[in-house]
Write a protein that holds these residues in place. Structure first.
Motif, mmCIF file in Angstrom:
data_model
loop_
_atom_site.group_PDB
_atom_site.id
_atom_site.type_symbol
_atom_site.label_atom_id
_atom_site.label_comp_id
_atom_site.label_asym_id
_atom_site.label_seq_id
_atom_site.Cartn_x
_atom_site.Cartn_y
_atom_site.Cartn_z
ATOM 1 N N VAL A 232 0.855 -1.177 0.000
ATOM 2 C CA VAL A 232 0.000 0.000 0.000
ATOM 3 C C VAL A 232 0.893 1.229 0.000
ATOM 4 N N ASP A 233 0.649 2.144 -0.926
ATOM 5 C CA ASP A 233 1.378 3.404 -0.974
ATOM 6 C C ASP A 233 0.395 4.530 -0.691
ATOM 7 N N ALA A 234 0.476 5.062 0.515
ATOM 8 C CA ALA A 234 -0.374 6.177 0.918
ATOM 9 C C ALA A 234 0.508 7.393 1.224
ATOM 10 N N SER A 235 1.617 7.498 0.528
ATOM 11 C CA SER A 235 2.548 8.606 0.742
ATOM 12 C C SER A 235 1.872 9.948 0.493
ATOM 13 N N TYR A 236 2.248 10.918 1.323
ATOM 14 C CA TYR A 236 1.783 12.300 1.210
ATOM 15 C C TYR A 236 0.267 12.423 1.322
ATOM 16 N N SER A 237 -0.315 11.558 2.104
ATOM 17 C CA SER A 237 -1.753 11.626 2.344
ATOM 18 C C SER A 237 -2.012 12.186 3.737
ATOM 19 N N THR A 238 -3.259 12.496 4.000
ATOM 20 C CA THR A 238 -3.691 12.924 5.323
ATOM 21 C C THR A 238 -4.714 11.911 5.807
ATOM 22 N N ILE A 239 -4.428 11.292 6.949
ATOM 23 C CA ILE A 239 -5.300 10.261 7.504
ATOM 24 C C ILE A 239 -5.732 10.748 8.882
#
Length: 183
Positions: free
Chosen positions: A10-17
C-alpha cells in the motif's frame, strides 16, 4: 473511517489520515512517507516494512503485531503509543519525538541518531541494541527497557536509567566518561 483488508503493498505517501481505525492486516510494504496521521488507531499490523519518512503523527496508537522494518527517519511524532509490537529494526534518525510511550515491545535494533527526544518512556520492553549517537535527549525514561547494548553510552545524557541498568552497563558508561577500565 475504519479500514479492513489491504493489498500486499500500500502506498499512501503524502496523504492525510484523520480519525481512522485500521484492523488486523498483513502486508509486505506500507508507505506513508510525508503523510500526516492524526487520531489514528492501528491494531494487529503485520508488515515487512512500514516506511513513514518525514511523516507527522499525532495521537497515533499501534497495538499488536510485527513490523520487520519501521522507518520513521525525519518524522515528527507526538502523543504516540506503541504496544505489544515485535520490531526488528526501528529507524528514528533525525526524528522529533515527544510524549511517546512504548509498552511490551520487543525491539532488535533501535536507531535514534540525531533525534530530538522529549518525554519518551518504555514499560516492559526489550532492545538488543540502542544507538542514540548525537541525540538531543530530555526526559528519556529507559528504566522499563532491558537493553543488551548501547552503541555509544556517552549519548545518554538526559536519560534516566535504573540502578540495575547502570550496574549492567557500568563498563560502557565508565568508558564514555573517559575512565580507563581494565581487568
Amino acid at each position: 473511517v475504519a479500514f479492513g483488508a489491504f493489498a500486499d503493498s500500500v502506498d499512501a505517501s503524502y496523504s492525510t489520515i484523520v480519525e481512522s481505525r485500521f484492523t488486523p492486516a498483513s502486508l509486505h510494504d506500507l508507505s506513508i512517507n510525508g503523510s500526516t496521521l492524526t487520531d489514528v488507531d492501528i491494531e494487529g499490523l503485520n508488515a515487512v516494512q512500514l516506511s513513514g519518512r518525514e511523516s507527522t503523527w499525532r495521537n497515533v496508537r499501534i497495538d499488536g503485531g510485527r513490523i520487520a522494518s519501521l522507518n520513521l527517519a525525519g518524522a515528527n511524532l507526538g502523543s504516540v503509543e506503541l504496544r505489544n509490537l515485535r520490531l526488528d529494526y526501528v529507524n528514528l534518525a533525525g526524528a522529533e519525538l515527544a510524549d511517546i510511550h512504548l509498552i511490551g515491545c520487543r525491539i532488535a535494533t533501535l536507531d535514534l541518531p540525531d533525534a530530538r527526544v522529549t518525554r519518551v518512556r518504555f514499560d516492559e520492553c526489550t532492545a538488543d541494541e540502542v544507538d542514540a549517537r548525537r541525540a538531543r535527549i530530555q526526559h528519556l525514561d529507559l528504566r522499563g527497557l532491558e537493553v543488551g547494548r548501547f552503541v555509544d553510552a556517552s549519548s545518554l545524557g538526559g536519560a534516566t536509567l535504573s540502578e540495575r541498568q547502570v550496574g549492567l552497563h557500568a563498563v560502557d558508561l565508565a568508558r564514555a566518561l573517559g575512565v580507563d577500565v581494565r581487568d
